[in-house]
Design a protein around this motif. Sequence first.
Motif, PDB file in Angstrom:
ATOM      1  N   SER A  45       0.808  -1.211   0.000  1.00 21.96           N
ATOM      2  CA  SER A  45       0.000   0.000   0.000  1.00 21.96           C
ATOM      3  C   SER A  45       0.842   1.262   0.000  1.00 21.96           C
ATOM      4  N   ASP A  46       2.104   1.158   0.397  1.00 21.88           N
ATOM      5  CA  ASP A  46       2.951   2.347   0.421  1.00 21.88           C
ATOM      6  C   ASP A  46       3.370   2.798  -0.973  1.00 21.88           C
ATOM      7  N   ILE A  47       3.132   1.986  -2.008  1.00 23.20           N
ATOM      8  CA  ILE A  47       3.485   2.408  -3.368  1.00 23.20           C
ATOM      9  C   ILE A  47       2.278   2.936  -4.138  1.00 23.20           C
ATOM     10  N   LEU A  48       1.075   2.864  -3.529  1.00 28.53           N
ATOM     11  CA  LEU A  48      -0.106   3.399  -4.191  1.00 28.53           C
ATOM     12  C   LEU A  48      -0.077   4.918  -4.148  1.00 28.53           C
ATOM     13  N   PRO A  49      -0.597   5.574  -5.175  1.00 26.65           N
ATOM     14  CA  PRO A  49      -0.624   7.045  -5.165  1.00 26.65           C
ATOM     15  C   PRO A  49      -1.545   7.566  -4.076  1.00 26.65           C
ATOM     16  N   ASP A  50      -1.209   8.721  -3.575  1.00 27.57           N
ATOM     17  CA  ASP A  50      -2.030   9.369  -2.564  1.00 27.57           C
ATOM     18  C   ASP A  50      -3.289   9.888  -3.237  1.00 27.57           C
ATOM     19  N   LYS A  51      -4.453   9.378  -2.801  1.00 29.08           N
ATOM     20  CA  LYS A  51      -5.719   9.773  -3.419  1.00 29.08           C
ATOM     21  C   LYS A  51      -6.353  10.965  -2.733  1.00 29.08           C
ATOM     22  N   SER A  52      -5.789  11.434  -1.646  1.00 26.46           N
ATOM     23  CA  SER A  52      -6.413  12.534  -0.923  1.00 26.46           C
ATOM     24  C   SER A  52      -5.938  13.877  -1.477  1.00 26.46           C
ATOM     25  N   PRO A  53      -6.879  14.719  -1.886  1.00 28.02           N
ATOM     26  CA  PRO A  53      -6.496  16.035  -2.390  1.00 28.02           C
ATOM     27  C   PRO A  53      -5.980  16.909  -1.253  1.00 28.02           C
ATOM     28  N   SER A  54      -5.301  17.987  -1.610  1.00 27.83           N
ATOM     29  CA  SER A  54      -4.727  18.861  -0.589  1.00 27.83           C
ATOM     30  C   SER A  54      -5.806  19.554   0.221  1.00 27.83           C
ATOM     31  N   SER A  55      -6.961  19.807  -0.361  1.00 26.95           N
ATOM     32  CA  SER A  55      -8.085  20.352   0.386  1.00 26.95           C
ATOM     33  C   SER A  55      -9.374  19.892  -0.270  1.00 26.95           C
ATOM     34  N   ARG A  56     -10.380  19.700   0.564  1.00 32.60           N
ATOM     35  CA  ARG A  56     -11.633  19.132   0.097  1.00 32.60           C
ATOM     36  C   ARG A  56     -12.772  19.865   0.791  1.00 32.60           C
ATOM     37  N   CYS A  57     -13.912  19.931   0.124  1.00 30.38           N
ATOM     38  CA  CYS A  57     -15.090  20.564   0.701  1.00 30.38           C
ATOM     39  C   CYS A  57     -16.268  19.600   0.601  1.00 30.38           C
ATOM     40  N   VAL A  58     -16.946  19.395   1.730  1.00 30.82           N
ATOM     41  CA  VAL A  58     -18.152  18.583   1.764  1.00 30.82           C
ATOM     42  C   VAL A  58     -19.326  19.548   1.898  1.00 30.82           C
ATOM     43  N   MET A  59     -20.164  19.586   0.871  1.00 30.77           N
ATOM     44  CA  MET A  59     -21.325  20.474   0.868  1.00 30.77           C
ATOM     45  C   MET A  59     -22.567  19.654   1.198  1.00 30.77           C
ATOM     46  N   VAL A  60     -23.303  20.097   2.202  1.00 32.31           N
ATOM     47  CA  VAL A  60     -24.533  19.414   2.607  1.00 32.31           C
ATOM     48  C   VAL A  60     -25.692  20.368   2.352  1.00 32.31           C
ATOM     49  N   CYS A  61     -26.564  19.999   1.425  1.00 36.03           N
ATOM     50  CA  CYS A  61     -27.685  20.866   1.069  1.00 36.03           C
ATOM     51  C   CYS A  61     -28.557  21.129   2.290  1.00 36.03           C
ATOM     52  N   GLN A  62     -28.907  22.400   2.473  1.00 35.59           N
ATOM     53  CA  GLN A  62     -29.784  22.799   3.570  1.00 35.59           C
ATOM     54  C   GLN A  62     -31.009  23.529   3.048  1.00 35.59           C
ATOM     55  N   ASN A  63     -31.331  23.304   1.778  1.00 36.03           N
ATOM     56  CA  ASN A  63     -32.522  23.924   1.216  1.00 36.03           C
ATOM     57  C   ASN A  63     -33.768  23.210   1.737  1.00 36.03           C
ATOM     58  N   ARG A  64     -34.904  23.763   1.481  1.00 35.56           N
ATOM     59  CA  ARG A  64     -36.172  23.325   2.078  1.00 35.56           C
ATOM     60  C   ARG A  64     -36.424  21.816   1.994  1.00 35.56           C
ATOM     61  N   THR A  65     -36.354  21.228   0.805  1.00 37.41           N
ATOM     62  CA  THR A  65     -36.681  19.812   0.657  1.00 37.41           C
ATOM     63  C   THR A  65     -35.689  18.932   1.410  1.00 37.41           C
ATOM     64  N   CYS A  66     -34.412  19.209   1.279  1.00 39.49           N
ATOM     65  CA  CYS A  66     -33.405  18.408   1.985  1.00 39.49           C
ATOM     66  C   CYS A  66     -33.549  18.565   3.497  1.00 39.49           C
ATOM     67  N   ARG A  67     -33.850  19.773   3.953  1.00 44.35           N
ATOM     68  CA  ARG A  67     -34.031  19.974   5.399  1.00 44.35           C
ATOM     69  C   ARG A  67     -35.215  19.159   5.917  1.00 44.35           C
ATOM     70  N   LYS A  68     -36.283  19.083   5.138  1.00 39.05           N
ATOM     71  CA  LYS A  68     -37.434  18.270   5.539  1.00 39.05           C
ATOM     72  C   LYS A  68     -37.062  16.795   5.636  1.00 39.05           C
ATOM     73  N   GLN A  69     -36.047  16.395   4.895  1.00 44.59           N
ATOM     74  CA  GLN A  69     -35.615  15.000   4.875  1.00 44.59           C
ATOM     75  C   GLN A  69     -34.469  14.735   5.856  1.00 44.59           C
ATOM     76  N   GLY A  70     -34.140  15.711   6.699  1.00 44.43           N
ATOM     77  CA  GLY A  70     -33.157  15.486   7.757  1.00 44.43           C
ATOM     78  C   GLY A  70     -31.756  16.000   7.493  1.00 44.43           C
ATOM     79  N   ALA A  71     -31.601  16.926   6.563  1.00 44.93           N
ATOM     80  CA  ALA A  71     -30.273  17.414   6.193  1.00 44.93           C
ATOM     81  C   ALA A  71     -29.531  18.111   7.334  1.00 44.93           C
ATOM     82  N   ALA A  72     -30.261  18.750   8.249  1.00 43.86           N
ATOM     83  CA  ALA A  72     -29.589  19.422   9.366  1.00 43.86           C
ATOM     84  C   ALA A  72     -28.856  18.404  10.235  1.00 43.86           C
TER      85      ALA A  72
END
Length: 99
Positions: A2-29
Motif C-alpha cells: 500500500s505504500d506504493i499506491l498514489p495518494d488519493k487525498s487532495p490537498s483540500s476538500r469541501c463537503v457540501m450538505v444541502c440545507q434547502n427546504r426539501t433536503c431539510r425536511k428530509q433530515g439534512a440538518a
Amino acid sequence: MSDILPDKSPSSRCVMVCQNRTCRKQGAAKVLAAFQLHPVPKTTVVSSNCLGQCGNGPMVLVLPEQIWYSRVQPAEVPAVVERHLRGGCPVANMLYSPR
C-alpha cells in the motif's frame, strides 16, 4: 504494497450538505451535524443552498472530486468519512449521478 499506491487525498476538500427546504425536511440538518462531529484534516464541511437535485436528498457533494451522495442519513456519515474522506474510496451504494 500500500505504500506504493498514489495518494488519493487532495490537498483540500469541501463537503457540501444541502440545507434547502426539501433536503431539510428530509433530515439534512442532522446530516450536516453528523459530518461536523467527524472532522477530517484538510476537509471543510459547509451547509449549501440547493444543489439542484430536489427529491433525492439529503444531498451531499464532495469537491473537488464532484462525488455526489443521495438520501444520506446521519448514521451513514461515519462510513462516508472513513471510507471516502479518509480512505479515498467513495461509498458505492450511496453514490448518486446528477442529471
